[in-house]
Design a protein around this motif. Structure first.
Motif, short mmCIF file in Angstrom:
data_model
loop_
_atom_site.label_atom_id
_atom_site.label_comp_id
_atom_site.label_asym_id
_atom_site.label_seq_id
_atom_site.Cartn_x
_atom_site.Cartn_y
_atom_site.Cartn_z
N SER A 76 0.92 -1.02 0.03
CA SER A 76 -0.10 0.05 0.10
C SER A 76 0.85 1.29 -0.04
CB SER A 76 -1.10 0.08 1.31
OG SER A 76 -2.19 0.64 1.20
N CYS A 77 1.97 1.08 0.22
CA CYS A 77 2.85 2.50 0.49
C CYS A 77 3.91 2.63 -0.76
CB CYS A 77 3.78 2.36 1.65
SG CYS A 77 2.73 2.26 3.29
N THR A 78 3.79 1.62 -1.69
CA THR A 78 4.74 1.85 -2.79
C THR A 78 6.34 2.35 -2.68
OG1 THR A 78 2.43 2.13 -4.03
CG2 THR A 78 4.64 2.44 -5.35
N LEU A 135 -1.35 18.12 -0.41
CA LEU A 135 -0.04 17.82 0.08
C LEU A 135 0.09 16.37 0.32
CD1 LEU A 135 0.36 20.88 2.34
CD2 LEU A 135 0.98 20.83 0.22
N ALA A 136 -0.94 15.71 0.39
CA ALA A 136 -0.75 14.12 0.72
C ALA A 136 -1.98 13.59 0.17
CB ALA A 136 -0.71 14.05 2.12
N GLY A 137 -2.01 12.37 0.11
CA GLY A 137 -3.21 11.45 -0.60
C GLY A 137 -4.21 11.60 0.39
N ALA A 138 -4.23 11.56 1.70
CA ALA A 138 -5.43 11.99 2.33
C ALA A 138 -5.92 13.12 2.01
CB ALA A 138 -4.98 11.66 3.83
N GLY A 140 -5.79 14.80 -0.88
CA GLY A 140 -6.36 14.81 -1.99
C GLY A 140 -7.76 14.19 -1.92
N GLU A 141 -8.03 13.23 -1.09
CA GLU A 141 -9.22 12.43 -0.71
C GLU A 141 -10.10 13.47 -0.42
OE1 GLU A 141 -8.86 9.29 2.05
OE2 GLU A 141 -7.08 8.63 1.18
N LEU A 142 -9.70 14.15 0.72
CA LEU A 142 -10.76 15.35 1.30
C LEU A 142 -11.00 16.46 0.20
CD1 LEU A 142 -11.98 16.17 3.99
CD2 LEU A 142 -9.89 17.52 4.67
N GLY A 171 -7.82 3.37 5.91
CA GLY A 171 -8.28 4.23 7.05
C GLY A 171 -8.72 5.61 6.72
N THR A 172 -7.78 6.18 5.70
CA THR A 172 -8.12 7.70 5.48
C THR A 172 -9.45 7.89 4.55
OG1 THR A 172 -6.71 7.07 3.62
CG2 THR A 172 -5.61 8.22 5.36
N ASN A 173 -10.09 6.81 4.12
CA ASN A 173 -11.31 7.10 3.44
C ASN A 173 -12.54 7.29 4.41
OD1 ASN A 173 -11.00 4.96 0.28
ND2 ASN A 173 -9.73 6.48 1.02
N ASN A 217 -7.99 -2.49 -5.44
CA ASN A 217 -8.25 -2.23 -3.94
C ASN A 217 -7.04 -2.59 -3.03
OD1 ASN A 217 -8.52 -4.98 -3.50
ND2 ASN A 217 -10.59 -5.26 -3.71
N THR A 218 -7.23 -2.44 -1.73
CA THR A 218 -6.11 -2.98 -1.09
C THR A 218 -5.79 -4.24 -0.76
OG1 THR A 218 -7.26 -2.82 1.29
CG2 THR A 218 -6.52 -0.63 0.54
N CYS A 219 -6.45 -5.30 -1.42
CA CYS A 219 -6.06 -6.61 -1.36
C CYS A 219 -5.41 -6.83 -2.74
CB CYS A 219 -7.32 -7.50 -1.59
SG CYS A 219 -8.30 -7.44 0.08
N MET A 242 -12.52 7.87 -6.93
CA MET A 242 -11.61 6.77 -6.84
C MET A 242 -10.09 7.21 -6.28
SD MET A 242 -9.69 4.23 -9.84
CE MET A 242 -7.95 4.46 -9.84
N ASP A 243 -9.86 6.45 -5.08
CA ASP A 243 -8.67 6.53 -4.50
C ASP A 243 -7.61 5.97 -5.30
OD1 ASP A 243 -6.42 5.93 -2.85
OD2 ASP A 243 -7.75 5.81 -1.06
N GLY A 244 -6.71 6.96 -5.91
CA GLY A 244 -5.78 6.51 -6.98
C GLY A 244 -4.52 6.20 -6.33
N ALA A 245 -4.21 6.08 -4.86
CA ALA A 245 -3.27 5.74 -4.32
C ALA A 245 -2.54 4.40 -5.04
CB ALA A 245 -3.14 5.37 -2.98
N ASN A 246 -3.18 3.44 -5.67
CA ASN A 246 -2.60 2.45 -6.47
C ASN A 246 -2.75 2.40 -7.74
OD1 ASN A 246 -2.68 1.18 -3.84
ND2 ASN A 246 -4.56 0.10 -4.09
N MET A 247 -2.27 3.68 -8.40
CA MET A 247 -2.20 3.81 -9.68
C MET A 247 -0.99 3.27 -10.39
SD MET A 247 -4.81 5.29 -11.54
CE MET A 247 -4.39 6.09 -12.84
N PHE A 266 -4.35 11.18 -7.11
CA PHE A 266 -3.22 10.36 -7.07
C PHE A 266 -2.29 10.50 -5.94
CE2 PHE A 266 -4.43 11.75 -11.35
CZ PHE A 266 -3.93 10.74 -12.27
N ASN A 267 -1.32 9.68 -5.67
CA ASN A 267 -0.25 10.00 -4.66
C ASN A 267 0.93 10.21 -5.51
OD1 ASN A 267 -2.14 9.02 -2.67
ND2 ASN A 267 -0.56 8.32 -1.51
N LEU A 268 1.42 11.26 -5.82
CA LEU A 268 2.45 11.40 -6.93
C LEU A 268 3.62 10.68 -6.13
CD1 LEU A 268 2.33 14.74 -8.49
CD2 LEU A 268 1.17 13.11 -8.97
N HIS A 269 3.71 10.92 -4.73
CA HIS A 269 5.00 10.37 -3.96
C HIS A 269 4.99 8.82 -3.99
CE1 HIS A 269 1.40 11.48 -1.57
NE2 HIS A 269 1.80 10.53 -0.53
N LYS A 270 4.11 8.22 -4.33
CA LYS A 270 3.96 6.61 -4.57
C LYS A 270 4.36 6.42 -6.08
CE LYS A 270 0.79 4.66 -2.31
NZ LYS A 270 -0.34 4.18 -1.36
#
Ligand SMILES: Cc1ncc(COP(=O)(O)O)c(C=O)c1O
Length: 471
Positions: A76-78, A135-138, A140-142, A171-173, A217-219, A242-247, A266-270
């Protein structure tokens, strides 16, 4: 640490560095500084020579763990390798020396980078409008969910009080839904670990503002019904976020807009490398449809002829960050995309191949709860009678950062392994070898691990909550 340095290596009067003599006539610090600011006693510092101080801090840094130290498969943290070319771009004095209040006319190069990055993210997502502010994925969600909220407010639809969140969500969702003042309603999974569409049909009604889906998803499982899910929501007048942390698993292969996504982060940092950890700095850029574009944060970058400028979208939710966001991270992501572009498929294909290699080789010894092709990460469970925590601690003795454990919450004793595309087969083989060896190790021995680390087992929750930082 410093106590130890003072006691064992320090000698009164020993110096590694001496301040230059004051060469301004007639002044002394005692005269310039207010009396209250003057020290009454000498500071308690180690008096050591330069080699000693260099070794002290180098040895301290070696007790730390990072992607530059060894393989870091933290699901999940790439945690992928950060190409050094990114750093060259970010350290370019023309960029690094820019002041955030520099007039636009003097910062056209920086605005061009931001504008091009907006374009890349629009292309990758299929969504026409982008904001680079969060400034962070969380965050970006908000930002995304606040835009949805403002859309309904400005349309006079005040009955949209609920946001649906799958039970696999990060959990951030649900935290985002609550922070945006929505009621977060959990939605269950089908036998593949995907959002249960029948349950969705029952839950969606005129109070639904959005569903927050993570894909994959996270699985590590692709949400195969995403188009149907989007249709159910759209028919009810709600949005698909869409939570794009897993792009990392989608680049060049799946464009969220084509699956019906209205807004994503997006999580650019991942996804696009750039160092992260310890909470930042990051960039949780968002992309959205034409409908939501007017609600983006202020400002966005636009181009008119040859000139770039900051503009405030018409119904903007306002600012979500000081100045223009984490520009250094934008530069690094821009560089990563340029290095791999125009087709980012290699990134995705290698990330997915590596995860499936790990899945195939660990399967049989480790249990695989959703044993089908995974995307960029795989969730495994230890052999019967063994604990995820013990295997994780054992990996430290083998020189690896443990994978994420006990997440996703829906899988008992979960170990979420994300190899990323930047690791070689040889690295994966060594890691798999360690995992297989630990599966054979007795539980008694495993409970002792780690034995070769600077510290043994810590009470991690207490260490995080009652942090006593020393230097
Ligand atoms: C699926 C998912 N969503 C959201 C986030 C939040 O991102 P950030 O840590 O940048 O706030 C993460 C973080 O790793 C994540 O894995």
């Amino acid at each position: 640490m410093v106590d130890n340095l003072i006691r064992t290596k320090g000698r009164e009067g020993r110096r590694g560095y001496t301040l230059p003599k004051n060469d301004v006539d007639g002044t002394s610090l005692e005269k310039i500084l207010p009396k209250a600011a003057l020290r009454k006693e000498k500071p308690r510092l180690a008096e050591v020579d330069e080699p000693t101080v260099v070794r002290h801090y180098t040895n301290l840094s070696r007790q730390n763990w990072g992607i530059d130290t060894n393989f870091y498969p933290l699901g999940s943290c790439t945690m992928k390798h950060n190409p050094r070319a990114n750093e060259v771009a970010a350290n370019n004095p023309g960029f690094a020396g820019l002041h955030p209040l520099q007039p636009e006319a003097q910062a056209q190069g920086a605005l061009q980078v931001m504008h091009e990055l907006q374009g890349f993210l629009a292309e990758v997502s299929g969504l026409p409008a982008v904001s680079l502010q969060p400034l962070a994925g969380a965050q970006g969600e908000l930002t995304s969910i606040l835009m949805v909220k403002k859309f309904f407010e400005d349309s006079g639809d005040h009955g949209r009080t609920t946001v649906l969140v799958p039970s696999t969500a990060h959990g951030t969702n649900p935290a985002t839904a609550s922070m945006a003042d929505f009621k977060a309603k959990e939605i269950g999974l089908d036998e593949h670990g995907c959002v249960d569409v029948d349950e969705l049909r029952e839950l969606v009604d005129e109070t639904t503002a959005a569903l927050m889906i993570t894909n994959p998803n996270t699985c590590g499982v692709y949400e195969r019904n995403i188009k149907e899910i989007a249709q159910v929501l759209h028919e009810a007048g709600a949005f698909l976020y869409m939570d794009g942390a897993n792009m990392n698993a989608n680049l060049g292969r799946m464009r969220p807009a084509e699956a019906g996504v209205d807004v994503m982060h997006f999580n650019l940092h991942k996804t696009f490398s750039t160092p992260h950890g310890g909470g930042g700095p990051g960039c949780g850029a968002i992309a959205c449809s034409e409908t939501l574009a007017p609600f983006r944060p202020d400002p966005a970058v636009e181009k008119d002829g040859e000139t770039y400028s900051f503009v405030r979208p018409a119904q903007s939710i306002g600012r979500v960050a000081g100045f223009h966001g984490n520009f250094g991270q934008m530069l690094r992501a821009w560089n990563y995309i340029k290095m791999h572009g125009p087709d980012l498929r290699d990134v995705t294909d290698m990330a997915v191949l590596n995860a499936n290699y790990v899945r195939a080789r660990l399967g049989g010894t480790y249990q695989i709860p959703y044993d089908e092709l995974c995307k960029h990460e795989v969730v495994v469970q230890p052999p019967k009678g063994k604990k995820a925590l013990d295997i994780a601690k054992g990996l430290i003795d083998h020189g690896y950062h443990p994978p994420t454990i006990y997440f996703p919450l829906v899988v008992k004793e979960a170990m979420l392994i994300e190899p990323t595309e930047t690791e070689s087969k040889e690295t994966l083989d060594d890691f798999i070898g360690a995992m297989l060896e630990l599966a054979e190790t007795t539980s008694e021995e495993l409970e002792e691990a780690p034995t070769h680390a600077p510290t043994r087992r810590l009470d991690e929750a207490r260490a995080a909550r009652q942090l006593k930082a020393r230097w």
